[in-house]
Design a protein around this motif. Sequence first.
Motif, PDB file in Angstrom:
ATOM      1  N   GLU A 252       0.845  -1.190   0.000  1.00 45.47           N
ATOM      2  CA  GLU A 252       0.000   0.000   0.000  1.00 45.47           C
ATOM      3  C   GLU A 252       0.881   1.240   0.000  1.00 45.47           C
ATOM      4  O   GLU A 252       2.004   1.209   0.521  1.00 45.47           O
ATOM      5  CB  GLU A 252      -0.935   0.033   1.214  1.00 45.47           C
TER       6      GLU A 252
ATOM      7  N   PRO B  18      -6.506   5.274  -1.132  1.00 49.63           N
ATOM      8  CA  PRO B  18      -6.500   3.850  -1.473  1.00 49.63           C
ATOM      9  C   PRO B  18      -7.375   3.562  -2.691  1.00 49.63           C
ATOM     10  O   PRO B  18      -8.451   4.140  -2.851  1.00 49.63           O
ATOM     11  CB  PRO B  18      -7.077   3.183  -0.214  1.00 49.63           C
TER      12      PRO B  18
ATOM     13  N   SER C 287      -5.255  -1.780  -6.187  1.00 48.62           N
ATOM     14  CA  SER C 287      -4.056  -2.165  -5.435  1.00 48.62           C
ATOM     15  C   SER C 287      -4.160  -3.603  -4.939  1.00 48.62           C
ATOM     16  O   SER C 287      -3.150  -4.218  -4.591  1.00 48.62           O
ATOM     17  CB  SER C 287      -3.842  -1.224  -4.248  1.00 48.62           C
TER      18      SER C 287
ATOM     19  N   PRO D  36      -7.436  -0.897   2.103  1.00 46.29           N
ATOM     20  CA  PRO D  36      -6.187  -1.546   2.539  1.00 46.29           C
ATOM     21  C   PRO D  36      -6.421  -2.657   3.552  1.00 46.29           C
ATOM     22  O   PRO D  36      -5.647  -3.615   3.611  1.00 46.29           O
ATOM     23  CB  PRO D  36      -5.361  -0.398   3.125  1.00 46.29           C
TER      24      PRO D  36
ATOM     25  N   TYR E 138      -2.766   2.358   6.676  1.00 47.45           N
ATOM     26  CA  TYR E 138      -3.475   3.585   6.297  1.00 47.45           C
ATOM     27  C   TYR E 138      -3.268   4.616   7.400  1.00 47.45           C
ATOM     28  O   TYR E 138      -3.150   4.276   8.580  1.00 47.45           O
ATOM     29  CB  TYR E 138      -4.970   3.310   6.118  1.00 47.45           C
TER      30      TYR E 138
END
Length: 311
Positions: free
Chosen positions: A154, A160, A164, A198, A225
């Motif tokens: 990440e 975000p 990903s 995430p 995060y």
Amino acid sequence: MQDKNSLSDIEQKLVMQYLMDGNVPVTLTPVSEMKDADKDTVQSVNSAVFPVALKAENIKVDKNGYILLDNPPQSVKGFCSKKVKVEFYFNRVGLFFYSDVEDRNQQLCLKISPDIKRILDVEEVREYDFKALIYFDFNNKKDINVECYPWKYEVLFSRPVWKSIPLENQHKAKDYLESFVEQAKMEKNAGNGIQLIPVCNFLTMDESDKIQSVQDRRRPVYVLYLDHERIVLGFENDNLNLCAGDQFGMKLSFSLKQGPITSRDIFVTTVTNKLYYSEDKSKICADFCYTSIQEEDLRYVYEKATKKLFI
């Protein structure tokens, strides 16, 4: 002079006998053809192939020292006539050797090499722009020292994005996300919920097939995060013993690229707002909300995380 990661003659014989005596789970990774000078260095793996873990029931060893692959998955069939790195554990120590995958009468097999080596720790050199330290447990009134580093899958201080998450994990991640969103609607404590991406990425990322230098070594606590309201950490189940409502003191350290001061440390108090578990309970993500943060620090984190001016 013996290579530092090579086994001694006695160790080689013990491990060879260990492999001969029982079906040992192994991981196979195809490698490109190697020059003699690089025979102990794994070359770049073809982008279309990945390590494949084989269970004990998929392996038999004959009296001639050949590992016979019984009903191997389709991905392993593509390794035929290729050199592979064979990794396994012996008394919790990670070991490896190289061998060629052969086809003998429609039976895939590979010869156990007498040149067996230890898997060495590889120090990942990364320059961190940020790290966190959990330094005080308010519930138990004691100092602690838990360092937390950015998770490599990440990118902190950017919004975000769903892409990903690896494509093969997205279906499972979607199931997690739908469940977490339903919980958030009932509890009304997840903010805008962007941190759930995430969280789902971490819970669905499987790194268990990677053989380590020591089996079952505890992985670090990762920062998944961070913004001006919360910090989200991911870790294995036995790393931290947390309950919702637990309160901690944290230090957030930001690297500064300019000026005489190399970093900016921000001290916050936090409460464990929500815990998210993987299906098998082996991994946890903890959402910590700030209960106190200085206004100038709030401004700094807000602008760094959102790329907007704090008004």
